[in-house]
Design an enzyme around this catalytic site. Structure first.
Site, short mmCIF file in Angstrom:
data_model
loop_
_atom_site.label_atom_id
_atom_site.label_comp_id
_atom_site.label_asym_id
_atom_site.label_seq_id
_atom_site.Cartn_x
_atom_site.Cartn_y
_atom_site.Cartn_z
N ALA A 45 58.75 12.12 -40.79
CA ALA A 45 58.82 10.68 -40.49
C ALA A 45 57.42 10.11 -40.29
O ALA A 45 57.04 9.12 -40.92
CB ALA A 45 59.68 10.45 -39.25
N SER A 285 71.20 28.18 -42.95
CA SER A 285 71.42 26.83 -43.50
C SER A 285 72.88 26.53 -43.85
O SER A 285 73.63 27.39 -44.31
CB SER A 285 70.59 26.69 -44.77
OG SER A 285 70.97 25.53 -45.46
N ARG A 338 79.66 19.46 -39.14
CA ARG A 338 79.20 20.51 -38.21
C ARG A 338 79.94 20.51 -36.89
O ARG A 338 80.24 21.57 -36.32
CB ARG A 338 77.71 20.33 -37.96
CG ARG A 338 76.92 20.57 -39.21
CD ARG A 338 75.47 20.22 -39.06
NE ARG A 338 74.82 20.50 -40.32
CZ ARG A 338 73.54 20.28 -40.57
NH1 ARG A 338 72.77 19.75 -39.63
NH2 ARG A 338 73.01 20.57 -41.73
N GLU A 454 63.70 11.70 -36.13
CA GLU A 454 64.62 12.20 -35.11
C GLU A 454 64.36 11.56 -33.74
O GLU A 454 65.22 11.58 -32.87
CB GLU A 454 64.55 13.74 -35.05
CG GLU A 454 65.73 14.35 -34.32
CD GLU A 454 65.81 15.87 -34.40
OE1 GLU A 454 65.22 16.47 -35.32
OE2 GLU A 454 66.47 16.46 -33.52
N LEU A 470 66.38 14.59 -43.05
CA LEU A 470 65.19 14.43 -43.89
C LEU A 470 65.25 13.09 -44.60
O LEU A 470 64.25 12.37 -44.71
CB LEU A 470 65.12 15.57 -44.91
CG LEU A 470 65.09 17.00 -44.33
CD1 LEU A 470 64.90 18.02 -45.45
CD2 LEU A 470 63.98 17.17 -43.30
C1 LIG Z 1 65.99 25.12 -38.61
C2 LIG Z 1 66.24 23.70 -39.02
C3 LIG Z 1 66.62 23.41 -40.31
C4 LIG Z 1 66.86 22.09 -40.69
N1 LIG Z 1 67.25 21.84 -41.98
C5 LIG Z 1 67.46 20.56 -42.36
C6 LIG Z 1 67.83 20.26 -43.70
O1 LIG Z 1 67.98 21.13 -44.56
N2 LIG Z 1 68.02 18.97 -44.02
C7 LIG Z 1 67.87 17.94 -43.13
O2 LIG Z 1 68.06 16.78 -43.50
N3 LIG Z 1 67.49 18.21 -41.87
C8 LIG Z 1 67.28 19.48 -41.46
N4 LIG Z 1 66.91 19.74 -40.17
C9 LIG Z 1 66.57 18.62 -39.28
C10 LIG Z 1 65.18 18.08 -39.64
O3 LIG Z 1 64.34 19.17 -39.95
C11 LIG Z 1 64.53 17.31 -38.50
O4 LIG Z 1 65.43 16.40 -37.94
C12 LIG Z 1 63.34 16.53 -39.05
O5 LIG Z 1 62.48 17.38 -39.76
C13 LIG Z 1 62.59 15.83 -37.93
O6 LIG Z 1 61.44 15.22 -38.49
P1 LIG Z 1 60.51 14.27 -37.62
O7 LIG Z 1 59.41 13.85 -38.51
O8 LIG Z 1 61.35 13.22 -36.99
O9 LIG Z 1 59.98 15.20 -36.45
P2 LIG Z 1 59.18 16.60 -36.44
O10 LIG Z 1 59.10 17.24 -37.77
O11 LIG Z 1 59.78 17.38 -35.32
O12 LIG Z 1 57.72 16.20 -36.06
C14 LIG Z 1 57.37 15.80 -34.77
C15 LIG Z 1 55.90 15.50 -34.77
O13 LIG Z 1 55.56 14.88 -33.52
C16 LIG Z 1 54.44 15.50 -32.96
N5 LIG Z 1 54.53 15.30 -31.52
C17 LIG Z 1 55.61 15.42 -30.71
N6 LIG Z 1 55.31 15.07 -29.46
C18 LIG Z 1 54.01 14.70 -29.46
C19 LIG Z 1 53.12 14.25 -28.47
N7 LIG Z 1 53.51 14.06 -27.22
N8 LIG Z 1 51.86 13.99 -28.83
C20 LIG Z 1 51.42 14.16 -30.12
N9 LIG Z 1 52.23 14.59 -31.09
C21 LIG Z 1 53.51 14.85 -30.77
C22 LIG Z 1 54.50 16.92 -33.43
O14 LIG Z 1 53.22 17.50 -33.36
C23 LIG Z 1 54.99 16.72 -34.86
O15 LIG Z 1 53.90 16.38 -35.69
C24 LIG Z 1 66.71 21.05 -39.77
C25 LIG Z 1 66.32 21.34 -38.46
C26 LIG Z 1 66.11 22.66 -38.08
C27 LIG Z 1 65.80 22.94 -36.66
#
Ligand SMILES: Cc1cc2nc3c(=O)[nH]c(=O)nc-3n(C[C@H](O)[C@H](O)[C@H](O)COP(=O)(O)OP(=O)(O)OC[C@H]3O[C@@H](n4cnc5c(N)ncnc54)[C@H](O)[C@@H]3O)c2cc1C
Length: 667
Positions: A45, A285, A338, A454, A470
């Site tokens: 994101a 998965s 799920r 998320e 994603l």
């Molecule tokens: C094992 C697993 C498999 C998955 N497979 C799928 C899939 O196949 N398809 C699907 O759609 N979804 C899947 N998901 C869900 C999906 O991966 C996540 O919901 C999604 O990647 C979250 O992306 P994001 O960018 O919101 O956050 P994240 O990828 O969690 O990134 C968070 C970011 O915030 C930063 N951050 C957090 N707090 C702070 C702070 N206080 N200060 C500075 N930086 C901070 C971190 O360093 C990181 O860069 C899966 C999840 C898991 C656990």
């Protein structure tokens, strides 16, 4: 209690987003160069948002606590990403993706947001292909699709079992182009500890350099929080060890409402818990449910014999197996959503049919798929009368090509060959649908503070369908925020750089320093992990797969007491002036201890069952979730008032004009 305005544009559902983009204000390219945006989080994101903002011409500062954006939790995503491209010609459309997502979320999401998500889903795939993301392809060259739960079409694009990694490399490459141009300044190994408000608007953050311990001030005209989910409030989850709620929670403490904290997704196919010393759970998965069949023995004596190691699952004939998802949900079978699959596994295990040592596991079996693929391959290769061994060999080859890395991972962890003996799986905490409340523009209740991925609550209602996280994160980052943030920033073109020597920055920095001092001065009785584990036990037992009023009331009291004990007795060794991972953890667990209580309060308030929120008091006679659309068709958005017990509830009423509210059925 207040009513929230989600700022959904008027007009027909399918035209809202286009019309909104036509109506909102733009910032001209010369003015963009004078505007600064902070993006906290560089997962899918945040990474996609940062790259796009910089490409548009804004000055961007990114923050992440890992040593590289490439290590965000998004890299763990395995199975795939949804998009309504209808490459399969199996009847998919924007409307179907929208409908499936709203129904999958048990009618607790916002129609307008979900429709927009479906609408831009196809653009995401085009964007990522242009970046070079190596999605799996079919023989004819088109991108391949598979199915995920809760849908009757194949719309999931994938790159083997590493989709998140490949997408993140795409976003990271796009970020790097801008880092190289000087348009993104990347602050890795930095943790945001507070949000700074000036005149009621988000104007910067206080961050700690995790390597040197320095406390830094950073200003901007707008702040985007893309800091991921909070599943680790349960201690054990499939999330990365570092995933936490701090950035979102600190914004909450400054006035951003927190929505639906109790909506948690428990994923049905994870490697079961093995003991008390474990700190992480591993996902298998959902894509495996395309070919894997879930079962337990029909006879309780057989389940007992398997648990005691006196019998092997492969000894049981087809007639002796209970494929309970296929039995209960013939239309969707093993591909029910799920929440439904998780509860069904729990029901069988609670009834005594569990198949591992702890009685908390069911089988995920590929025998039928291996046979089916093996016979097909024999036919393709012109092998007449193939032996059983040949069919198995050919079938295993196909399974390996599709899921090889997942099978390898299972074998490494469990030390059993899943080609030969069924996998053992059990539900585990995986994803949090709750998060910062945002309006249609993804703006929180703090002007200038946005939330994406998320970290926000926006699109999944009470249950997220597989492969939709994603899609949502990248929709927010590549295709929604770049428009909506411009509308807000168009009012800031004459503001000039935001100074960091204002009283507001002074006060926020002082708060941060005081909090660190307090964390460092606990009496030292117990480690941070001790408190985190205790919290996890309470959460899993009383706020987990099923909840009831008494348990939730107990959870509220127990978490509140645990929090008081934490602040008095926690042990944080070392110093605050340099690298100190225990201090980092302590700050995160302190926030989980507040969030956990609000979570229980939210679950107690919601006297209905919907999606991942299952209240034992509200279920049908078949054990399905029983919604109450008359009294609970709203988003709960909590306002911070000090202690979680004092949080004030605001409601966003959900309006369904395009989808008829029905009892959710997958039969
Ligand atoms: C094992 C697993 C498999 C998955 N497979 C799928 C899939 O196949 N398809 C699907 O759609 N979804 C899947 N998901 C869900 C999906 O991966 C996540 O919901 C999604 O990647 C979250 O992306 P994001 O960018 O919101 O956050 P994240 O990828 O969690 O990134 C968070 C970011 O915030 C930063 N951050 C957090 N707090 C702070 C702070 N206080 N200060 C500075 N930086 C901070 C971190 O360093 C990181 O860069 C899966 C999840 C898991 C656990």
């Amino acid at each position: 209690m207040g009513i929230l305005d989600s700022k959904i544009p008027s007009g027909p559902l399918a035209d809202k987003w286009t019309q909104h983009k036509n109506d909102i204000d733009l910032v001209n390219p010369a003015n963009k160069r004078n505007l600064d945006i902070i993006v906290v989080g560089t997962g899918l994101a945040g990474g996609s948002a940062a790259a796009t903002f910089a490409e548009l011409g804004y000055n961007v500062k990114t923050f992440c606590y890992q040593d590289s954006p490439r290590r965000a939790h998004s890299i763990a995503a395995q199975g795939g990403i949804n998009a309504a491209k209808n490459y399969q010609g199996d009847g998919d459309s924007n409307y179907r993706l929208f409908y499936d997502t709203v129904k999958g979320g048990d009618y607790r999401s916002r129609e307008a947001n979900v429709y927009r998500l479906a609408e831009v889903s196809g653009n995401i795939i085009d964007q990522c292909v242009a970046q070079g993301v190596p999605f799996a392809r079919e023989y004819g060259g088109l991108l391949d699709n598979r199915s995920f739960g809760g849908v009757l079409v194949s719309r999931t694009f994938y790159a083997k079992g590493q989709t998140g990694q490949q997408l993140l490399l795409g976003a990271y490459a796009a970020m790097n182009r801008q880092i190289n141009r000087g348009k993104i300044k990347a602050y890795n190994r930095h943790e945001m500890l507070d949000l700074v408000l000036v005149d009621g608007k988000a104007r910067g953050i206080i961050a700690r350099n995790l390597v040197t311990g320095e406390i830094e001030r950073h200003s901007a005209h707008a702040v985007v929080l893309a800091s991921g989910g909070y599943g680790n409030v349960f201690f054990l989850s499939t999330n990365a060890m570092g995933s936490n709620v701090m950035a979102a929670w600190r914004a909450h403490r400054r006035g951003a409402y927190f929505a639906n904290p109790c909506y948690t997704q428990i994923h049905p196919t994870c490697i079961p818990v093995s003991g008390e010393h474990q700190s992480k759970l591993t996902l298998m998965s959902e894509s495996l449910r395309n070919d894997g069949r879930i079962w337990v023995p029909k006879r309780i004596e057989d389940a007992k014999a398997i648990r005691e190691g006196k019998m092997k699952p492969t000894q049981l004939s087809e007639e002796e197996r209970d494929y309970y998802l296929e039995r209960r949900y013939p239309a969707f079978g093993n591909l029910v959503p799920r929440d439904v699959a998780s509860r069904a596994a729990k029901e069988r295990c609670d009834a005594g049919f569990g198949v591992n040592r702890t009685g908390q596991a069911v089988f995920l079996d590929f025998k039928s798929a291996i046979e089916r693929y093996g016979k097909e391959q024999a036919q393709i290769h012109g092998i007449g009368n193939p032996s059983k061994e040949k069919i198995t060999e050919l079938g295993e080859g196909i399974i390996e090509a599709k899921y090889g890395n997942l099978f390898q991972m299972y074998e490494k962890i469990v030390d059993e060959n899943p080609y030969k003996t069924p996998m053992m799986i059990y539900p585990a905490v995986h994803y949090t649908m709750g998060g910062l409340w945002v309006d249609y523009n993804l703006q929180t209740t703090i002007p200038g503070c946005y939330a994406a991925g998320e970290a926000n609550f926006s699109d999944h209602g009470a249950n997220r369908l597989g492969a939709s996280a994603l899609m949502q994160g990248l929709a927010d980052g590549y295709f929604v925020l770049p428009y909506t943030i411009g509308d807000y920033l168009s009012h800031d073109i004459r503001t000039g750089t935001i100074p960091t020597d204002s009283p507001e920055f002074d006060a926020a920095e002082k708060d941060v320093r005081d909090r660190i001092k307090r964390l460092m001065s606990g009496k030292g009785k117990h480690s941070v992990d001790h408190y985190h584990k205790e919290l996890g036990h309470i959460m899993w037992n009383k706020c987990g797969m099923s909840r009831n009023a008494q348990g939730l009331q107990e959870a509220i009291e127990e978490i509140s007491a645990l929090r008081a004990d934490f602040w008095e007795n926690v042990r944080v060794p070392g110093s605050a002036d340099n690298l100190n991972q225990e201090l980092e953890k302590a700050g995160r667990v302190a926030d989980f201890l507040e969030l956990g209580e609000l979570f229980a309060k939210d679950a107690l308030d919601r006297n209905e069952s919907c999606g991942g929120h299952f209240r034992e008091e509200y279920q049908t006679k078949d054990g399905e979730a029983l919604r109450d659309d008359i009294n609970f068709k709203f988003v709960s958005a909590w306002e911070y008032k000090g202690e979680p017990k004092d949080a004030v509830l605001h409601k966003e009423d959900l309006v369904y004009e395009n989808i008829e509210l029905k009892t959710r059925s997958y039969k």
